[in-house]
Design an enzyme around this catalytic site. Structure first.
Site, PDB file in Angstrom:
ATOM      1  N   LYS A  22       0.838  -1.220   0.000  1.00 27.83           N
ATOM      2  CA  LYS A  22       0.000   0.000   0.000  1.00 27.83           C
ATOM      3  C   LYS A  22       0.865   1.259   0.000  1.00 27.83           C
ATOM      4  O   LYS A  22       0.681   2.144  -0.825  1.00 27.83           O
ATOM      5  CB  LYS A  22      -0.912  -0.002   1.238  1.00 27.83           C
ATOM      6  CG  LYS A  22      -1.622   1.321   1.457  1.00 27.83           C
ATOM      7  CD  LYS A  22      -2.448   1.360   2.729  1.00 27.83           C
ATOM      8  CE  LYS A  22      -1.694   1.628   3.995  1.00 27.83           C
ATOM      9  NZ  LYS A  22      -1.642   3.007   4.466  1.00 27.83           N
ATOM     10  N   ASN A  23       1.795   1.342   0.941  1.00 29.94           N
ATOM     11  CA  ASN A  23       2.498   2.615   1.101  1.00 29.94           C
ATOM     12  C   ASN A  23       3.488   2.889  -0.038  1.00 29.94           C
ATOM     13  O   ASN A  23       3.829   4.039  -0.284  1.00 29.94           O
ATOM     14  CB  ASN A  23       3.167   2.693   2.483  1.00 29.94           C
ATOM     15  CG  ASN A  23       2.117   2.878   3.578  1.00 29.94           C
ATOM     16  OD1 ASN A  23       0.960   3.215   3.292  1.00 29.94           O
ATOM     17  ND2 ASN A  23       2.487   2.629   4.821  1.00 29.94           N
ATOM     18  N   ARG A  94      -3.951  10.255   4.009  1.00 29.59           N
ATOM     19  CA  ARG A  94      -2.756  11.042   4.270  1.00 29.59           C
ATOM     20  C   ARG A  94      -1.937  11.265   2.996  1.00 29.59           C
ATOM     21  O   ARG A  94      -1.442  12.339   2.717  1.00 29.59           O
ATOM     22  CB  ARG A  94      -1.927  10.238   5.284  1.00 29.59           C
ATOM     23  CG  ARG A  94      -0.888  11.032   5.983  1.00 29.59           C
ATOM     24  CD  ARG A  94      -1.557  11.899   7.015  1.00 29.59           C
ATOM     25  NE  ARG A  94      -0.705  12.996   7.364  1.00 29.59           N
ATOM     26  CZ  ARG A  94      -1.151  14.139   7.823  1.00 29.59           C
ATOM     27  NH1 ARG A  94      -2.431  14.356   7.997  1.00 29.59           N
ATOM     28  NH2 ARG A  94      -0.315  15.106   8.120  1.00 29.59           N
ATOM     29  N   CYS A 118      -5.536   8.238   8.999  1.00 30.55           N
ATOM     30  CA  CYS A 118      -5.748   7.727  10.359  1.00 30.55           C
ATOM     31  C   CYS A 118      -5.301   8.760  11.379  1.00 30.55           C
ATOM     32  O   CYS A 118      -4.260   9.406  11.197  1.00 30.55           O
ATOM     33  CB  CYS A 118      -4.930   6.457  10.588  1.00 30.55           C
ATOM     34  SG  CYS A 118      -5.508   5.032   9.679  1.00 30.55           S
ATOM     35  N   ARG A 123      -0.081  15.252  13.096  1.00 34.57           N
ATOM     36  CA  ARG A 123       0.708  14.841  11.924  1.00 34.57           C
ATOM     37  C   ARG A 123       1.137  16.088  11.144  1.00 34.57           C
ATOM     38  O   ARG A 123       0.626  16.378  10.062  1.00 34.57           O
ATOM     39  CB  ARG A 123      -0.102  13.869  11.040  1.00 34.57           C
ATOM     40  CG  ARG A 123      -0.451  12.578  11.780  1.00 34.57           C
ATOM     41  CD  ARG A 123      -1.187  11.566  10.927  1.00 34.57           C
ATOM     42  NE  ARG A 123      -0.305  10.808  10.073  1.00 34.57           N
ATOM     43  CZ  ARG A 123      -0.680   9.705   9.396  1.00 34.57           C
ATOM     44  NH1 ARG A 123      -1.916   9.251   9.497  1.00 34.57           N
ATOM     45  NH2 ARG A 123       0.180   9.061   8.637  1.00 34.57           N
ATOM     46  N   ILE A 125       3.345  18.831   8.861  1.00 32.80           N
ATOM     47  CA  ILE A 125       4.052  18.646   7.576  1.00 32.80           C
ATOM     48  C   ILE A 125       5.205  19.646   7.445  1.00 32.80           C
ATOM     49  O   ILE A 125       5.617  19.989   6.351  1.00 32.80           O
ATOM     50  CB  ILE A 125       3.099  18.723   6.365  1.00 32.80           C
ATOM     51  CG1 ILE A 125       2.390  20.073   6.286  1.00 32.80           C
ATOM     52  CG2 ILE A 125       2.075  17.608   6.384  1.00 32.80           C
ATOM     53  CD1 ILE A 125       1.773  20.319   4.899  1.00 32.80           C
ATOM     54  N   ASP A 307       3.616   0.354  12.415  1.00 27.90           N
ATOM     55  CA  ASP A 307       2.388  -0.159  11.787  1.00 27.90           C
ATOM     56  C   ASP A 307       2.137  -1.632  12.122  1.00 27.90           C
ATOM     57  O   ASP A 307       1.128  -2.195  11.687  1.00 27.90           O
ATOM     58  CB  ASP A 307       2.437   0.038  10.261  1.00 27.90           C
ATOM     59  CG  ASP A 307       2.365   1.508   9.886  1.00 27.90           C
ATOM     60  OD1 ASP A 307       1.962   2.314  10.733  1.00 27.90           O
ATOM     61  OD2 ASP A 307       2.723   1.842   8.735  1.00 27.90           O
ATOM     62  N   ARG A 399      -9.175   0.211   3.946  1.00 25.92           N
ATOM     63  CA  ARG A 399      -8.233   1.169   3.367  1.00 25.92           C
ATOM     64  C   ARG A 399      -6.915   0.477   3.015  1.00 25.92           C
ATOM     65  O   ARG A 399      -6.204   0.948   2.123  1.00 25.92           O
ATOM     66  CB  ARG A 399      -7.932   2.283   4.377  1.00 25.92           C
ATOM     67  CG  ARG A 399      -9.095   3.207   4.615  1.00 25.92           C
ATOM     68  CD  ARG A 399      -8.676   4.335   5.508  1.00 25.92           C
ATOM     69  NE  ARG A 399      -7.387   4.822   5.037  1.00 25.92           N
ATOM     70  CZ  ARG A 399      -6.538   5.531   5.771  1.00 25.92           C
ATOM     71  NH1 ARG A 399      -6.841   5.828   6.997  1.00 25.92           N
ATOM     72  NH2 ARG A 399      -5.399   5.941   5.263  1.00 25.92           N
TER      73      ARG A 399
HETATM   74  N1  EPU Z   1       6.574  14.387  11.464  1.00 25.24           N
HETATM   75  C1  EPU Z   1       6.826  15.682  11.789  1.00 25.24           C
HETATM   76  N2  EPU Z   1       6.898  16.601  10.766  1.00 25.24           N
HETATM   77  C2  EPU Z   1       6.733  16.252   9.469  1.00 25.24           C
HETATM   78  C3  EPU Z   1       6.463  14.902   9.139  1.00 25.24           C
HETATM   79  C4  EPU Z   1       6.390  13.984  10.165  1.00 25.24           C
HETATM   80  O1  EPU Z   1       6.977  16.046  12.960  1.00 25.24           O
HETATM   81  O2  EPU Z   1       6.818  17.144   8.597  1.00 25.24           O
HETATM   82  C5  EPU Z   1       6.512  13.371  12.538  1.00 25.24           C
HETATM   83  C6  EPU Z   1       5.147  12.679  12.654  1.00 25.24           C
HETATM   84  O3  EPU Z   1       4.249  13.449  13.424  1.00 25.24           O
HETATM   85  C7  EPU Z   1       5.529  11.358  13.283  1.00 25.24           C
HETATM   86  C8  EPU Z   1       6.912  11.081  12.678  1.00 25.24           C
HETATM   87  O4  EPU Z   1       7.396  12.320  12.200  1.00 25.24           O
HETATM   88  O5  EPU Z   1       5.653  11.523  14.664  1.00 25.24           O
HETATM   89  C9  EPU Z   1       6.937  10.075  11.549  1.00 25.24           C
HETATM   90  O6  EPU Z   1       6.004  10.465  10.568  1.00 25.24           O
HETATM   91  P1  EPU Z   1       6.156  10.067   9.024  1.00 25.24           P
HETATM   92  O7  EPU Z   1       6.171  11.328   8.246  1.00 25.24           O
HETATM   93  O8  EPU Z   1       7.287   9.111   8.878  1.00 25.24           O
HETATM   94  O9  EPU Z   1       4.797   9.300   8.773  1.00 25.24           O
HETATM   95  P2  EPU Z   1       3.852   9.404   7.500  1.00 25.24           P
HETATM   96  O10 EPU Z   1       4.675   9.571   6.286  1.00 25.24           O
HETATM   97  O11 EPU Z   1       2.762  10.351   7.769  1.00 25.24           O
HETATM   98  C10 EPU Z   1       3.991   6.865   6.949  1.00 25.24           C
HETATM   99  C11 EPU Z   1       2.994   5.749   6.713  1.00 25.24           C
HETATM  100  C12 EPU Z   1       2.334   5.381   8.029  1.00 25.24           C
HETATM  101  C13 EPU Z   1       3.417   4.951   9.032  1.00 25.24           C
HETATM  102  C14 EPU Z   1       4.491   6.049   9.149  1.00 25.24           C
HETATM  103  C15 EPU Z   1       5.668   5.620  10.018  1.00 25.24           C
HETATM  104  C16 EPU Z   1       2.263   6.172   4.458  1.00 25.24           C
HETATM  105  C17 EPU Z   1       1.173   6.627   3.558  1.00 25.24           C
HETATM  106  N3  EPU Z   1       1.991   6.222   5.767  1.00 25.24           N
HETATM  107  O12 EPU Z   1       3.241   7.938   7.492  1.00 25.24           O
HETATM  108  O13 EPU Z   1       1.519   4.265   7.731  1.00 25.24           O
HETATM  109  O14 EPU Z   1       2.844   4.729  10.297  1.00 25.24           O
HETATM  110  O15 EPU Z   1       4.995   6.404   7.847  1.00 25.24           O
HETATM  111  O16 EPU Z   1       6.271   4.490   9.490  1.00 25.24           O
HETATM  112  O17 EPU Z   1       3.312   5.753   4.014  1.00 25.24           O
HETATM  113  C18 EPU Z   1      -0.331   2.849   7.889  1.00 25.24           C
HETATM  114  O18 EPU Z   1       0.014   2.344   6.810  1.00 25.24           O
HETATM  115  O19 EPU Z   1      -1.208   2.347   8.634  1.00 25.24           O
HETATM  116  C19 EPU Z   1       0.311   4.093   8.333  1.00 25.24           C
HETATM  117  C20 EPU Z   1      -0.207   4.883   9.256  1.00 25.24           C
END
Ligand code: EPU
Length: 430
Positions: A22-23, A94, A118, A123, A125, A307, A399
């Site tokens: 998925k990711n 997301r 989720c 979260r 950016i 995850d 999802r």
């Molecule tokens: N973070 C920041 N600032 C940013 C971006 C992230 O502070 O600009 C923080 C987040 O709040 C979090 C940490 O950094 O505490 C890690 O976040 P990351 O950006 O790595 O997560 P994501 O890209 O939003 C992806 C997966 C998630 C998975 C996380 C961690 C996708 C679409 N989603 O999320 O997957 O939990 O990486 O491995 O790739 C799932 O598949 O169920 C899922 C939630």
């Protein structure tokens, strides 16, 4: 309203095949618009809703998307014309924010509503924005709702991520791939789907090195061309079946996996007493005793994936002894423990730590899928428990898990989806 009904207590036996990741799919689908050409993407989990929403978004901005078979599509990006994506399209997931990087890379401009997804804690950016700005884009966030990014021309630059972020690493790669000069992302995420995205972009003619390490170097190229690419298997779906095999004291051959991606999960299962055998593209997990306790700390790859945290908690809820889980990625990922407690689990949560006192058995109960992986944990708990479990809010599960009822039924699990009337739905009155 739909829910899953599970009659638990039967070990899972047989073979199950894992779908595409998925990711990885969620990063690669928007990446296709960086070429003004045709890309064929194979091994996609096409029936999960996150992937469907990404495809709908592609069409919304003008791409032609053709379904080739049940796991392949053709994306023709030649007619992509819009750089605007509204909240209606982004609210579901997301990863819709990957269109910011992809549109910036394609048009030098993106106007994309903030993403849904989720709820696992805040979260932000900020690291995505920091990366876009380093490449020369002007970025503003209007009313906390719409991200507007634009640039006459993007230039490669060094970007140091203050926090290891999968999303920021992907978005910066997408924006940088056609920028002039070299971008170096330091403290980059190393997840298998980052490597898959880099391989996809390189197949289109990009010049990306170092994906899978914490320094990714992207030398910008002027143009990208179409390609045919097959997505890696889903690490988390594989891990979910591995834990389900152990929690039900079953024996499963899980096919279409990359065992190297599963090492942190295999190691913990072995620590709990499971037998794990690795093959080239499959992994067998079996368990014939009560699981032993073990401690887990979630970490960015190659650490234990966040995850997989709710799923392994189910195994530990049944373990002989007390285990600790420390969650280091998300600040609100223990909500599902309330549901497990309804099933007889003994869990105390204090901030980012859960203390799990193993019980001999769980009992079926009505529960809720709080989010995608929480929902997967409820399925494992229902399969391992004695009696009947009903899981509500299963849209979260759909999802990210493809054909879940069919796959589990084929390995002996008693699960079915039932439709039920929403008591608040006035259209049903009388
Ligand atoms: N973070 C920041 N600032 C940013 C971006 C992230 O502070 O600009 C923080 C987040 O709040 C979090 C940490 O950094 O505490 C890690 O976040 P990351 O950006 O790595 O997560 P994501 O890209 O939003 C992806 C997966 C998630 C998975 C996380 C961690 C996708 C679409 N989603 O999320 O997957 O939990 O990486 O491995 O790739 C799932 O598949 O169920 C899922 C939630």
């Amino acid at each position: 309203m739909e829910k899953y009904v599970i009659n638990g207590g039967t070990p899972l036996y047989g073979e199950v095949s894992v779908s595409g990741a998925k990711n990885a799919a969620l990063a690669i689908i928007p990446a296709a618009i960086l070429s003004q050409d045709i890309c064929v993407i194979e091994n996609l989990p096409l029936s999960i809703s996150d992937v469907r929403y990404m495809i709908a978004t592609l069409r919304h901005i003008g791409a032609d998307v053709r379904y080739i078979d049940k796991s392949s599509i053709e994306i023709d990006s030649r007619k992509v014309s819009s750089y605007v994506i509204s909240h209606d399209m982004t609210k579901h997931l997301r990863a819709s924010y990957y269109f910011i990087g992809a549109l910036l890379g394609r048009f030098g401009r993106a106007r994309v509503a903030m993403p849904g997804g989720c709820y696992l804690g805040p979260r932000p950016i900020d690291q995505h924005i920091k990366g876009f700005e380093a490449l020369g884009a002007k970025v503003s966030v209007e009313d906390n709702a719409i991200v507007e990014a634009s640039s006459e021309k993007l230039f490669g630059a060094p970007v140091y991520l203050d926090i290891v972020s999968v999303g920021a690493t992907v978005n910066i790669m997408l924006a940088a791939v056609k920028a002039e000069g070299m971008t170096v992302i330091e403290n980059a995420a190393k997840e298998p789907h980052i490597v898959d995205l880099a391989n996809f972009l390189n197949s289109m003619g990009a010049d990306i090195r170092g994906a899978g390490t914490d320094v990714i170097k992207i030398r910008g190229v002027e143009n990208l061309h179409g390609c045919t690419y097959s997505i890696i298997p889903d690490q988390i779906e594989a891990g979910t079946f591995m834990v389900a095999a152990a929690a039900t004291k079953g024996n499963l051959l899980i096919k279409n996996v990359i065992p190297k991606h599963l090492e942190s999960i295999s190691t913990k299962l072995v620590e709990c007493g499971a037998t794990v055998e690795e093959y080239d593209e499959a992994i067998r997990v079996s368990m014939d005793t009560r699981p032993g306790k073990c401690n887990i700390k979630t970490m960015p790859h190659p650490g234990f994936p966040t995850d997989m945290q709710p799923q392994i908690a189910v195994l530990l809820a049944l373990a002989d002894g007390t285990s600790l889980i420390s969650e280091s990625i998300w600040s609100n990922r223990f909500r599902y423990t309330e549901q497990l407690i309804r099933m007889g689990a003994k869990i105390n949560v204090d901030g980012q730590i859960a203390m799990i006192h193993g019980v001999e058995a769980l009992k079926g109960a009505p529960v809720r899928a709080d989010d995608l992986r929480a929902g997967a944990a409820m399925i494992i708990a229902g399969l391992a428990a004695q009696g009947r479990t009903e899981i509500e809010e299963i849209s979260h599960i759909r999802r990210g898990y493809e054909n879940v009822v069919e796959k589990i039924s084929n390995i002996g699990g008693d699960i079915r989806m039932v439709y039920c009337v929403d008591p608040l739905d006035i259209n049903d009155a009388g």
